[in-house]
Write a protein that holds these residues in place. Sequence first.
Motif, PDB file in Angstrom:
ATOM      1  N   VAL A  47       0.844  -1.207   0.000  1.00 15.97           N
ATOM      2  CA  VAL A  47       0.000   0.000   0.000  1.00 15.97           C
ATOM      3  C   VAL A  47       0.874   1.250   0.000  1.00 15.97           C
ATOM      4  CG1 VAL A  47      -1.603   1.356   1.389  1.00 15.97           C
ATOM      5  CG2 VAL A  47      -2.019  -1.080   1.047  1.00 15.97           C
ATOM      6  N   ARG A  48       1.880   1.262   0.870  1.00 13.75           N
ATOM      7  CA  ARG A  48       2.759   2.448   0.937  1.00 13.75           C
ATOM      8  C   ARG A  48       3.535   2.633  -0.369  1.00 13.75           C
ATOM      9  NH1 ARG A  48       3.435   0.326   6.163  1.00 13.75           N
ATOM     10  NH2 ARG A  48       5.298  -0.815   5.484  1.00 13.75           N
ATOM     11  N   GLU A  49       4.099   1.559  -0.888  1.00 12.92           N
ATOM     12  CA  GLU A  49       4.946   1.674  -2.079  1.00 12.92           C
ATOM     13  C   GLU A  49       4.151   2.052  -3.319  1.00 12.92           C
ATOM     14  OE1 GLU A  49       6.854  -2.099  -2.245  1.00 12.92           O
ATOM     15  OE2 GLU A  49       8.356  -1.611  -0.705  1.00 12.92           O
ATOM     16  N   SER A  50       2.897   1.630  -3.398  1.00 12.83           N
ATOM     17  CA  SER A  50       2.088   1.899  -4.586  1.00 12.83           C
ATOM     18  C   SER A  50       1.272   3.183  -4.478  1.00 12.83           C
ATOM     19  CB  SER A  50       1.145   0.717  -4.852  1.00 12.83           C
ATOM     20  OG  SER A  50       0.204   0.586  -3.798  1.00 12.83           O
ATOM     21  N   GLY A  51       1.246   3.792  -3.267  1.00  6.59           N
ATOM     22  CA  GLY A  51       0.435   4.988  -3.071  1.00  6.59           C
ATOM     23  C   GLY A  51      -1.056   4.703  -3.121  1.00  6.59           C
ATOM     24  N   ALA A  52      -1.454   3.505  -2.689  1.00  4.23           N
ATOM     25  CA  ALA A  52      -2.863   3.111  -2.752  1.00  4.23           C
ATOM     26  C   ALA A  52      -3.684   3.867  -1.711  1.00  4.23           C
ATOM     27  CB  ALA A  52      -2.995   1.607  -2.525  1.00  4.23           C
ATOM     28  N   ASP A  53      -4.986   3.918  -1.941  1.00  9.26           N
ATOM     29  CA  ASP A  53      -5.903   4.533  -0.983  1.00  9.26           C
ATOM     30  C   ASP A  53      -6.219   3.602   0.178  1.00  9.26           C
ATOM     31  OD1 ASP A  53      -6.555   7.136  -2.252  1.00  9.26           O
ATOM     32  OD2 ASP A  53      -7.257   5.837  -3.878  1.00  9.26           O
ATOM     33  N   LEU A  54      -6.163   2.314  -0.071  1.00 12.63           N
ATOM     34  CA  LEU A  54      -6.358   1.350   1.008  1.00 12.63           C
ATOM     35  C   LEU A  54      -5.936  -0.029   0.531  1.00 12.63           C
ATOM     36  CD1 LEU A  54     -10.075   0.249   1.501  1.00 12.63           C
ATOM     37  CD2 LEU A  54      -9.268   1.376  -0.555  1.00 12.63           C
ATOM     38  N   GLY A  55      -5.778  -0.942   1.500  1.00 15.77           N
ATOM     39  CA  GLY A  55      -5.500  -2.335   1.202  1.00 15.77           C
ATOM     40  C   GLY A  55      -6.634  -3.199   1.704  1.00 15.77           C
ATOM     41  N   LEU A  56      -6.884  -4.299   0.989  1.00 20.38           N
ATOM     42  CA  LEU A  56      -7.960  -5.227   1.314  1.00 20.38           C
ATOM     43  C   LEU A  56      -7.365  -6.618   1.526  1.00 20.38           C
ATOM     44  CD1 LEU A  56     -10.313  -4.178  -1.627  1.00 20.38           C
ATOM     45  CD2 LEU A  56     -10.504  -3.394   0.731  1.00 20.38           C
ATOM     46  N   ALA A  57      -7.750  -7.270   2.607  1.00 22.99           N
ATOM     47  CA  ALA A  57      -7.310  -8.638   2.865  1.00 22.99           C
ATOM     48  C   ALA A  57      -8.513  -9.473   3.274  1.00 22.99           C
ATOM     49  CB  ALA A  57      -6.261  -8.660   3.981  1.00 22.99           C
ATOM     50  N   VAL A  58      -8.566 -10.707   2.769  1.00 23.76           N
ATOM     51  CA  VAL A  58      -9.671 -11.597   3.114  1.00 23.76           C
ATOM     52  C   VAL A  58      -9.118 -12.922   3.628  1.00 23.76           C
ATOM     53  CG1 VAL A  58     -11.233 -10.549   1.447  1.00 23.76           C
ATOM     54  CG2 VAL A  58      -9.849 -12.509   0.755  1.00 23.76           C
ATOM     55  N   ASP A  59      -9.978 -13.675   4.296  1.00 19.48           N
ATOM     56  CA  ASP A  59      -9.581 -14.994   4.786  1.00 19.48           C
ATOM     57  C   ASP A  59      -9.795 -16.025   3.682  1.00 19.48           C
ATOM     58  OD1 ASP A  59     -12.352 -14.925   4.840  1.00 19.48           O
ATOM     59  OD2 ASP A  59     -12.506 -16.194   6.611  1.00 19.48           O
ATOM     60  N   PRO A  60      -9.377 -17.286   3.889  1.00 20.34           N
ATOM     61  CA  PRO A  60      -9.416 -18.263   2.792  1.00 20.34           C
ATOM     62  C   PRO A  60     -10.787 -18.489   2.168  1.00 20.34           C
ATOM     63  CG  PRO A  60      -7.946 -19.054   4.498  1.00 20.34           C
ATOM     64  CD  PRO A  60      -8.607 -17.821   5.054  1.00 20.34           C
ATOM     65  N   ASP A  61     -11.870 -18.450   2.960  1.00 22.25           N
ATOM     66  CA  ASP A  61     -13.191 -18.688   2.373  1.00 22.25           C
ATOM     67  C   ASP A  61     -13.972 -17.397   2.130  1.00 22.25           C
ATOM     68  OD1 ASP A  61     -13.658 -18.145   5.016  1.00 22.25           O
ATOM     69  OD2 ASP A  61     -15.044 -19.799   5.361  1.00 22.25           O
ATOM     70  N   VAL A  62     -13.313 -16.281   2.186  1.00 20.16           N
ATOM     71  CA  VAL A  62     -13.807 -14.966   1.740  1.00 20.16           C
ATOM     72  C   VAL A  62     -15.079 -14.522   2.454  1.00 20.16           C
ATOM     73  CG1 VAL A  62     -13.772 -13.521  -0.335  1.00 20.16           C
ATOM     74  CG2 VAL A  62     -13.205 -15.910  -0.532  1.00 20.16           C
ATOM     75  N   ASP A  63     -15.162 -14.790   3.757  1.00 18.12           N
ATOM     76  CA  ASP A  63     -16.296 -14.217   4.492  1.00 18.12           C
ATOM     77  C   ASP A  63     -15.843 -13.179   5.514  1.00 18.12           C
ATOM     78  OD1 ASP A  63     -15.186 -15.865   6.398  1.00 18.12           O
ATOM     79  OD2 ASP A  63     -17.021 -16.972   6.851  1.00 18.12           O
ATOM     80  N   ARG A  64     -14.531 -12.954   5.622  1.00 19.89           N
ATOM     81  CA  ARG A  64     -14.003 -11.933   6.521  1.00 19.89           C
ATOM     82  C   ARG A  64     -13.121 -10.974   5.735  1.00 19.89           C
ATOM     83  NH1 ARG A  64     -11.038 -15.178  11.154  1.00 19.89           N
ATOM     84  NH2 ARG A  64     -10.475 -13.050  11.769  1.00 19.89           N
ATOM     85  N   LEU A  65     -13.260  -9.686   6.033  1.00 24.93           N
ATOM     86  CA  LEU A  65     -12.523  -8.639   5.331  1.00 24.93           C
ATOM     87  C   LEU A  65     -11.797  -7.761   6.334  1.00 24.93           C
ATOM     88  CD1 LEU A  65     -11.905  -6.759   2.835  1.00 24.93           C
ATOM     89  CD2 LEU A  65     -14.104  -5.644   3.328  1.00 24.93           C
ATOM     90  N   ALA A  66     -10.521  -7.520   6.087  1.00 23.99           N
ATOM     91  CA  ALA A  66      -9.736  -6.605   6.910  1.00 23.99           C
ATOM     92  C   ALA A  66      -9.159  -5.503   6.026  1.00 23.99           C
ATOM     93  CB  ALA A  66      -8.612  -7.346   7.623  1.00 23.99           C
ATOM     94  N   LEU A  67      -8.938  -4.328   6.625  1.00 24.49           N
ATOM     95  CA  LEU A  67      -8.509  -3.147   5.875  1.00 24.49           C
ATOM     96  C   LEU A  67      -7.159  -2.637   6.364  1.00 24.49           C
ATOM     97  CD1 LEU A  67     -11.881  -1.168   5.969  1.00 24.49           C
ATOM     98  CD2 LEU A  67     -11.114  -2.779   4.212  1.00 24.49           C
ATOM     99  N   VAL A  68      -6.390  -2.105   5.423  1.00 25.87           N
ATOM    100  CA  VAL A  68      -5.146  -1.387   5.709  1.00 25.87           C
ATOM    101  C   VAL A  68      -5.332   0.026   5.177  1.00 25.87           C
ATOM    102  CG1 VAL A  68      -2.701  -1.229   5.102  1.00 25.87           C
ATOM    103  CG2 VAL A  68      -3.717  -3.459   5.630  1.00 25.87           C
ATOM    104  N   ASP A  69      -5.061   1.040   5.998  1.00 25.00           N
ATOM    105  CA  ASP A  69      -5.293   2.413   5.534  1.00 25.00           C
ATOM    106  C   ASP A  69      -4.182   2.872   4.604  1.00 25.00           C
ATOM    107  OD1 ASP A  69      -3.099   3.394   7.007  1.00 25.00           O
ATOM    108  OD2 ASP A  69      -4.336   4.114   8.661  1.00 25.00           O
ATOM    109  N   GLU A  70      -4.291   4.111   4.104  1.00 21.62           N
ATOM    110  CA  GLU A  70      -3.366   4.605   3.078  1.00 21.62           C
ATOM    111  C   GLU A  70      -1.940   4.790   3.588  1.00 21.62           C
ATOM    112  OE1 GLU A  70      -4.634   8.243   5.248  1.00 21.62           O
ATOM    113  OE2 GLU A  70      -5.591   6.377   4.626  1.00 21.62           O
TER     114      GLU A  70
END
Length: 270
Positions: A47-70
Amino acid sequence: GAGAVAIPPLLERLGVRMTGIHLEPDGRFPHPPEPVPENLRDLGQVVRESGADLGLAVDPDVDRLALVDETGTAIGEDYTLALAVRAVLSAGGNPKGGKPVVVVNLSTSLVVEDAARDFGARFVRAPVGEANVARAIREEGALVGGEGNGGVILPGLHIGRDAPLGVALILHYLAKVETPLSRIVASAPRYTILKAKAPRAEDLGPSFDRMRRRFPDARVDERDGLRLAWQDRWLHVRPSGTEPIVRLIAEAPTAADAEQLVAAGQELLT
């Protein structure tokens, strides 16, 4: 995991410019796959290196979502549900009339309760477990709900946790408010959640009695172990359904306050 197949096409359809990592759906994970802050350091770096607005991470079966800020900081899974609640409630309207209802479990952070309160919603807690939350959502006619582990449930779509849904809701909300994620988090009250374990006695009744006597001013909920709550903090002590232990979860404005609650719970369990 399955998120490698589900999330990129969604982001493409939403017009998002994406940089992806760990997208090989082969079941071999470069770190423990639970999307908790300690496992998201490489995502924060991208996220830092690409200048993204946020990062998205999910668990293996895609029912949980976690966020990384800019800034590359993982903000904690409870903020996922808090932002999704804000996204739904800020759209206004309740098809069933009256106050909108938000349902979460007993161990979900106060940041979600704060979000519901900001929009005048009625806030309902259910015992821990997706099935319990889903049942309460149906019974209460809730507009939105979920669990603090990053699981968002929108009954207008289906009554189950859904990370792609969370992605769409949160991206919509961030685009609407045009505010960086770190500033949204900073503008809300901050809490610290602390989790611990203790050996489980055969009968927890005497321990729970001692806790109620120690904290006579607390609001008591006994539907799932024992939850003691105050305006800005709580302690939830519940037997594990999978291990011979008791889980203690506390939340308070500071880490020291949360540690005191957990320590008191551990002491009264012995």
